[in-house]
Design a protein around this motif. Structure first.
Motif, PDB file in Angstrom:
ATOM      1  N   LEU A  82       0.831  -1.199   0.000  1.00  0.00           N
ATOM      2  CA  LEU A  82       0.000   0.000   0.000  1.00  0.00           C
ATOM      3  C   LEU A  82       0.869   1.253   0.000  1.00  0.00           C
ATOM      4  N   LEU A  90      -4.710   5.220   1.875  1.00  0.00           N
ATOM      5  CA  LEU A  90      -4.602   3.789   2.156  1.00  0.00           C
ATOM      6  C   LEU A  90      -3.732   3.503   3.378  1.00  0.00           C
ATOM      7  N   ALA A  91      -2.619   4.221   3.509  1.00  0.00           N
ATOM      8  CA  ALA A  91      -1.686   3.972   4.604  1.00  0.00           C
ATOM      9  C   ALA A  91      -0.997   5.278   4.981  1.00  0.00           C
ATOM     10  N   ILE A 104      -2.804   1.495   8.648  1.00  0.00           N
ATOM     11  CA  ILE A 104      -3.557   1.093   7.453  1.00  0.00           C
ATOM     12  C   ILE A 104      -5.021   1.450   7.661  1.00  0.00           C
ATOM     13  N   GLY A 108      -7.412   0.724   3.037  1.00  0.00           N
ATOM     14  CA  GLY A 108      -6.231  -0.096   2.792  1.00  0.00           C
ATOM     15  C   GLY A 108      -6.516  -1.570   2.999  1.00  0.00           C
TER      16      GLY A 108
END
Length: 388
Positions: A82, A90-91, A104, A108
């Motif tokens: 990710l 996403l992260a 995360i 994610g």
């Protein structure tokens, strides 16, 4: 008091120190990406990490004072596949209790699930007492009617979340998670249970709905097909190192580190076209956030499989470490090609076999797999007396 506050302040971290710290993680990051046959790019992720710390002096200070946690966070980013691109959501790299965490988001987790082909689509939604909700069983669509424009407090008390997972074989799995279970997960969060009034309660306080959705995904994941250890590794990391506490399996940080490096290492609904075929459960032995979930779109959250890519560490009979020979990795993938071929000979799911090869392989291995699958498909069709 003022003197105490001044004494606790740390000198600002210089940009060149940040750059050196980020660059120090390149070798491990690249080893993981290479072992996974991933498309992750260190230079790109290093830039995002550098920018994150440059814009957050506290994050930079924590990273400099706990370099091991920063290194583990970057390893986790490489392993999860990710990106740290803040636009993707996403992260994120976040400071938490003196450590840097690769946080995360629920987005994610959804992306790992779809990229690893455990599921084709994930939809998760919160339910409140003034909503109309009817659960119709684990394999039928629930009925959920609510006004998405109402503020949360106008929709009543939180009742729970439900997670819908659409499998590649056309099946639907629906898993409801009660408010009681969500609150139990929250109670296991070290940030939430902290009694110090000067400290924040963490993402459970600032982004409750997102954390509830995230908890629902963690619980529902236990009922999805196992295609890769990537999702379980990330969940274990978040629960243990990230302090989210809702443990889904007995996986220690040491185990997760071995998974990444080998034994030598230190310690809105959408329309979806379901892919033909089956989910390949090749590996049978797999081992709350501040900003990551800050801007959900409504209450219904979904992730659909886009360009597939390998998300889980490649595992051999021992474990593939940073210094393992490429031949060991190739032998592992060749065995997996044979397994996918044999499964398709039994099920006829050849499109899934070709999709798997495209997502997991490249170069000579991809050519080898496609050649084997084309031959197998011809033999299968011949046995079925269907024109090729």
């Amino acid at each position: 008091m003022a003197g105490k506050q001044i004494s606790q302040q740390r000198p600002p971290v210089k940009p060149e120190q940040i750059n050196d710290l980020v660059r120090s993680t390149e070798q491990d990051f690249s080893n993981i990406v290479s072992a996974m046959n991933s498309r992750m790019n260190f230079a790109q992720e290093a830039l995002y990490a550098y920018q994150a710390m440059l814009g957050n002096s506290y994050l930079a200070s924590v990273a400099m004072n706990n370099k091991a946690s920063f290194a583990l966070a970057m390893q986790q980013i490489a392993s999860s596949g990710l990106t740290l691109n803040p636009a993707m959501g996403l992260a994120y790299l976040v400071p938490r209790e003196g450590k840097v965490i690769a946080d995360i988001s629920y987005r994610g987790l959804m992306k790992i699930a779809t990229d690893s082909r455990a599921v084709d689509l994930v939809v998760a939604c919160s339910v409140y007492s003034r909503d109309t909700f009817s659960f119709n069983g684990a394999n039928d669509e629930p009925i959920h009617v609510y006004d998405p424009f109402l503020a949360k407090h106008d929709r009543g008390e939180f009742r729970g979340v439900y997670v819908k997972a659409y499998l590649s074989i056309g099946k639907l799995l629906v898993h409801p998670v009660s408010a009681e279970d969500v609150y139990a997960a929250r109670q296991l969060s070290s940030a939430w249970t902290n009694s110090d009034p000067t400290k924040k309660k963490g993402p459970w306080d600032t982004h409750f709905d997102s954390m509830a959705i995230k908890t629902g995904i963690k619980i529902a994941r236990k009922y999805w097909p196992m295609t890769s250890p990537a999702l379980d590794n990330v969940i274990s990391y978040l629960n243990e190192e990230g302090g989210e506490g809702f443990v889904g399996g007995a996986v220690t940080l040491e185990t997760a580190s071995r998974e990444m490096h080998g034994p030598s290492s230190a310690t809105q609904t959408n329309v979806v076209n379901l892919h033909d075929g089956v989910v390949y459960d090749i590996d049978h032995n797999p081992v709350g956030q501040p900003q990551a979930d800050a801007s959900p779109v409504g209450d219904s959250h979904f992730a659909q499989m886009d360009q597939p890519r390998n998300q889980g560490p490649i595992r051999t009979e021992g474990e593939v470490g940073a210094g393992s020979a490429p031949r060991d990795v190739n032998e592992t993938l060749i065995r997996r090609i044979d397994q996918v071929h044999d499964r398709s000979m039994r099920t006829g799911a050849w499109q899934s076999a070709f999709d798997w090869a495209s997502a997991q392989l490249k170069g000579d291995l991809l050519e080898r797999a496609n050649k084997k699958f084309r031959k197998g498909q011809s033999e299968y069709l011949a046995k079925q007396k269907v024109p090729a």
